[in-house]
Design a protein around this motif. Structure first.
Motif, PDB file in Angstrom:
ATOM      1  N   ALA A 187       0.830  -1.208   0.000  1.00 49.20           N
ATOM      2  CA  ALA A 187       0.000   0.000   0.000  1.00 49.20           C
ATOM      3  C   ALA A 187       0.865   1.260   0.000  1.00 49.20           C
ATOM      4  O   ALA A 187       0.553   2.239  -0.692  1.00 49.20           O
ATOM      5  CB  ALA A 187      -0.943  -0.004   1.200  1.00 49.20           C
ATOM      6  N   ALA A 188       1.974   1.243   0.747  1.00 44.95           N
ATOM      7  CA  ALA A 188       2.871   2.399   0.777  1.00 44.95           C
ATOM      8  C   ALA A 188       3.465   2.663  -0.605  1.00 44.95           C
ATOM      9  O   ALA A 188       3.542   3.815  -1.053  1.00 44.95           O
ATOM     10  CB  ALA A 188       3.977   2.182   1.804  1.00 44.95           C
ATOM     11  N   ALA A 189       3.859   1.607  -1.289  1.00 46.10           N
ATOM     12  CA  ALA A 189       4.409   1.768  -2.644  1.00 46.10           C
ATOM     13  C   ALA A 189       3.344   2.307  -3.600  1.00 46.10           C
ATOM     14  O   ALA A 189       3.635   3.153  -4.455  1.00 46.10           O
ATOM     15  CB  ALA A 189       4.948   0.434  -3.151  1.00 46.10           C
ATOM     16  N   LEU A 190       2.109   1.850  -3.450  1.00 44.71           N
ATOM     17  CA  LEU A 190       1.027   2.331  -4.312  1.00 44.71           C
ATOM     18  C   LEU A 190       0.668   3.786  -4.013  1.00 44.71           C
ATOM     19  O   LEU A 190       0.299   4.536  -4.919  1.00 44.71           O
ATOM     20  CB  LEU A 190      -0.197   1.433  -4.173  1.00 44.71           C
ATOM     21  CG  LEU A 190      -0.036   0.022  -4.734  1.00 44.71           C
ATOM     22  CD1 LEU A 190      -1.224  -0.856  -4.354  1.00 44.71           C
ATOM     23  CD2 LEU A 190       0.143   0.057  -6.240  1.00 44.71           C
TER      24      LEU A 190
ATOM     25  N   GLY B 126      -2.896  10.346  -2.485  1.00 47.03           N
ATOM     26  CA  GLY B 126      -4.226  10.898  -2.246  1.00 47.03           C
ATOM     27  C   GLY B 126      -5.380  10.142  -2.881  1.00 47.03           C
ATOM     28  O   GLY B 126      -6.524  10.543  -2.765  1.00 47.03           O
ATOM     29  N   VAL B 127      -5.097   9.027  -3.561  1.00 52.00           N
ATOM     30  CA  VAL B 127      -6.150   8.249  -4.212  1.00 52.00           C
ATOM     31  C   VAL B 127      -6.377   6.971  -3.406  1.00 52.00           C
ATOM     32  O   VAL B 127      -5.424   6.318  -2.995  1.00 52.00           O
ATOM     33  CB  VAL B 127      -5.757   7.897  -5.673  1.00 52.00           C
ATOM     34  CG1 VAL B 127      -6.835   7.073  -6.340  1.00 52.00           C
ATOM     35  CG2 VAL B 127      -5.473   9.166  -6.462  1.00 52.00           C
ATOM     36  N   ALA B 128      -7.647   6.625  -3.189  1.00 55.44           N
ATOM     37  CA  ALA B 128      -7.965   5.406  -2.444  1.00 55.44           C
ATOM     38  C   ALA B 128      -7.440   4.182  -3.190  1.00 55.44           C
ATOM     39  O   ALA B 128      -7.612   4.059  -4.411  1.00 55.44           O
ATOM     40  CB  ALA B 128      -9.461   5.285  -2.241  1.00 55.44           C
ATOM     41  N   ILE B 129      -6.806   3.280  -2.465  1.00 60.47           N
ATOM     42  CA  ILE B 129      -6.235   2.074  -3.058  1.00 60.47           C
ATOM     43  C   ILE B 129      -7.296   0.975  -3.077  1.00 60.47           C
ATOM     44  O   ILE B 129      -7.840   0.631  -2.031  1.00 60.47           O
ATOM     45  CB  ILE B 129      -4.997   1.598  -2.272  1.00 60.47           C
ATOM     46  CG1 ILE B 129      -3.926   2.687  -2.287  1.00 60.47           C
ATOM     47  CG2 ILE B 129      -4.450   0.297  -2.841  1.00 60.47           C
ATOM     48  CD1 ILE B 129      -2.778   2.412  -1.346  1.00 60.47           C
ATOM     49  N   PRO B 130      -7.597   0.399  -4.248  1.00 59.88           N
ATOM     50  CA  PRO B 130      -8.566  -0.703  -4.298  1.00 59.88           C
ATOM     51  C   PRO B 130      -8.046  -1.917  -3.522  1.00 59.88           C
ATOM     52  O   PRO B 130      -6.846  -2.198  -3.514  1.00 59.88           O
ATOM     53  CB  PRO B 130      -8.668  -1.032  -5.792  1.00 59.88           C
ATOM     54  CG  PRO B 130      -8.095   0.147  -6.493  1.00 59.88           C
ATOM     55  CD  PRO B 130      -7.100   0.761  -5.568  1.00 59.88           C
TER      56      PRO B 130
ATOM     57  N   ARG C  55      -0.248   5.887 -13.998  1.00 60.96           N
ATOM     58  CA  ARG C  55       1.119   5.386 -14.128  1.00 60.96           C
ATOM     59  C   ARG C  55       1.370   4.865 -15.525  1.00 60.96           C
ATOM     60  O   ARG C  55       2.396   5.160 -16.142  1.00 60.96           O
ATOM     61  CB  ARG C  55       1.382   4.265 -13.107  1.00 60.96           C
ATOM     62  CG  ARG C  55       2.708   3.548 -13.345  1.00 60.96           C
ATOM     63  CD  ARG C  55       2.953   2.376 -12.419  1.00 60.96           C
ATOM     64  NE  ARG C  55       1.847   1.525 -12.116  1.00 60.96           N
ATOM     65  CZ  ARG C  55       1.381   0.548 -12.909  1.00 60.96           C
ATOM     66  NH1 ARG C  55       1.931   0.322 -14.094  1.00 60.96           N
ATOM     67  NH2 ARG C  55       0.372  -0.204 -12.524  1.00 60.96           N
ATOM     68  N   VAL C  56       0.428   4.092 -16.053  1.00 63.68           N
ATOM     69  CA  VAL C  56       0.577   3.518 -17.395  1.00 63.68           C
ATOM     70  C   VAL C  56       0.638   4.635 -18.434  1.00 63.68           C
ATOM     71  O   VAL C  56       1.484   4.617 -19.336  1.00 63.68           O
ATOM     72  CB  VAL C  56      -0.584   2.537 -17.699  1.00 63.68           C
ATOM     73  CG1 VAL C  56      -0.552   2.085 -19.143  1.00 63.68           C
ATOM     74  CG2 VAL C  56      -0.539   1.349 -16.743  1.00 63.68           C
ATOM     75  N   ALA C  57      -0.249   5.628 -18.310  1.00 61.14           N
ATOM     76  CA  ALA C  57      -0.276   6.740 -19.266  1.00 61.14           C
ATOM     77  C   ALA C  57       1.031   7.521 -19.236  1.00 61.14           C
ATOM     78  O   ALA C  57       1.588   7.860 -20.289  1.00 61.14           O
ATOM     79  CB  ALA C  57      -1.456   7.649 -18.952  1.00 61.14           C
ATOM     80  N   LYS C  58       1.533   7.791 -18.041  1.00 60.35           N
ATOM     81  CA  LYS C  58       2.799   8.533 -17.916  1.00 60.35           C
ATOM     82  C   LYS C  58       3.943   7.754 -18.549  1.00 60.35           C
ATOM     83  O   LYS C  58       4.757   8.309 -19.284  1.00 60.35           O
ATOM     84  CB  LYS C  58       3.086   8.812 -16.446  1.00 60.35           C
ATOM     85  CG  LYS C  58       4.341   9.606 -16.213  1.00 60.35           C
ATOM     86  CD  LYS C  58       4.552   9.870 -14.732  1.00 60.35           C
ATOM     87  CE  LYS C  58       5.868  10.604 -14.516  1.00 60.35           C
ATOM     88  NZ  LYS C  58       6.162  10.763 -13.088  1.00 60.35           N
ATOM     89  N   ALA C  59       4.012   6.453 -18.284  1.00 63.50           N
ATOM     90  CA  ALA C  59       5.099   5.626 -18.823  1.00 63.50           C
ATOM     91  C   ALA C  59       5.035   5.521 -20.340  1.00 63.50           C
ATOM     92  O   ALA C  59       6.069   5.403 -20.999  1.00 63.50           O
ATOM     93  CB  ALA C  59       5.059   4.235 -18.197  1.00 63.50           C
ATOM     94  N   ARG C  60       3.839   5.567 -20.887  1.00 67.10           N
ATOM     95  CA  ARG C  60       3.683   5.463 -22.335  1.00 67.10           C
ATOM     96  C   ARG C  60       3.639   6.832 -23.022  1.00 67.10           C
ATOM     97  O   ARG C  60       3.629   6.905 -24.248  1.00 67.10           O
ATOM     98  CB  ARG C  60       2.421   4.672 -22.676  1.00 67.10           C
ATOM     99  CG  ARG C  60       2.564   3.192 -22.345  1.00 67.10           C
ATOM    100  CD  ARG C  60       1.332   2.399 -22.731  1.00 67.10           C
ATOM    101  NE  ARG C  60       1.502   0.999 -22.393  1.00 67.10           N
ATOM    102  CZ  ARG C  60       2.025   0.086 -23.212  1.00 67.10           C
ATOM    103  NH1 ARG C  60       2.423   0.416 -24.415  1.00 67.10           N
ATOM    104  NH2 ARG C  60       2.156  -1.164 -22.815  1.00 67.10           N
ATOM    105  N   GLY C  61       3.559   7.902 -22.245  1.00 66.83           N
ATOM    106  CA  GLY C  61       3.529   9.247 -22.806  1.00 66.83           C
ATOM    107  C   GLY C  61       2.238   9.550 -23.549  1.00 66.83           C
ATOM    108  O   GLY C  61       2.258  10.219 -24.585  1.00 66.83           O
ATOM    109  N   VAL C  62       1.120   9.074 -23.020  1.00 64.98           N
ATOM    110  CA  VAL C  62      -0.191   9.313 -23.641  1.00 64.98           C
ATOM    111  C   VAL C  62      -1.138   9.875 -22.586  1.00 64.98           C
ATOM    112  O   VAL C  62      -0.911   9.721 -21.387  1.00 64.98           O
ATOM    113  CB  VAL C  62      -0.781   8.021 -24.262  1.00 64.98           C
ATOM    114  CG1 VAL C  62       0.139   7.475 -25.346  1.00 64.98           C
ATOM    115  CG2 VAL C  62      -1.037   6.962 -23.212  1.00 64.98           C
TER     116      VAL C  62
END
Length: 192
Positions: free
Chosen positions: A103-106, A112-116, A142-149
């Motif tokens: 949870a800390a890593a997430l 500030g976003v609730a972790i599912p 995270r996925v969008a940032k890594a892919r630049g989209v």
């Protein structure tokens, strides 16, 4: 004595042939004819025809440009030959510590976003190929940032691969991690 054994031997041979050979062959034949993909393990192949996984078994995607599956307690992680949960109870100190660490890593990933819940808990088999839509959407930035989209583009792919409950009410909506990751690679190729 032979007259007493003969019916038992004949019955045993007959039922071994019927239930041990004929029935399994018939079921296999029907399964291959009616549901060939499922009967062969729901294998997923790339454009070259190489098997890259199964839509029924999770894989350990760890790169930031991919959706990550639920944590796995199967062997050293996502090991189908060691499928099982951790068998740790909800008050087990090791389980609590692992969940806190995850949870800390997430939280670093999405402050500030609730972790599912399914982002930090394992499934019973440790090999669940699906995550909840909330978990998939949680990972989208995270996925969008890594892919630049834009995040909206990743969310559109996730939404397109969200499966509704069976018959509209059996089970929960789910997102197959392998299917989304393949769609992301097709739509937004990542170099390197």
């Amino acid at each position: 004595m032979l007259s007493h054994l003969r019916p038992a031997i004949v019955s045993s041979v007959l039922f071994m042939g019927l239930l041990g050979l004929a029935y399994p062959l018939a079921v296999t034949g029907v399964a291959q004819a009616a549901f060939p993909a499922q009967a062969n393990g729901s294998l997923v192949k790339d454009a070259k025809g190489t098997v890259i996984g199964s839509s029924l078994i999770a894989q350990g995607f760890a790169k930031p440009e991919y959706l990550h599956p639920r944590p796995s307690a199967a062997g050293n992680g996502y090991d189908a030959s060691a499928s099982s949960g951790s068998n740790m109870g909800p008050l087990n100190d090791k389980l609590i510590e692992r969940e806190k660490t995850d949870a800390a890593a997430l939280r670093v990933e999405n402050p500030g976003v609730a972790i599912p819940a399914d982002a930090v808990t394992t499934s019973a088999s440790g090999l669940d190929p699906d995550v909840s839509p909330a978990n998939a959407r949680f990972q989208a930035p995270r996925v969008a940032k890594a892919r630049g989209v834009p995040v909206g583009e990743v969310l559109a792919v996730i939404d397109a691969h969200t499966k509704a409950p069976l018959l509209g009410f059996i089970g929960q909506p789910a997102v197959n991690v392998l299917a989304v990751n393949r769609a992301l690679d097709a739509r937004f190729p990542k170099d390197g």
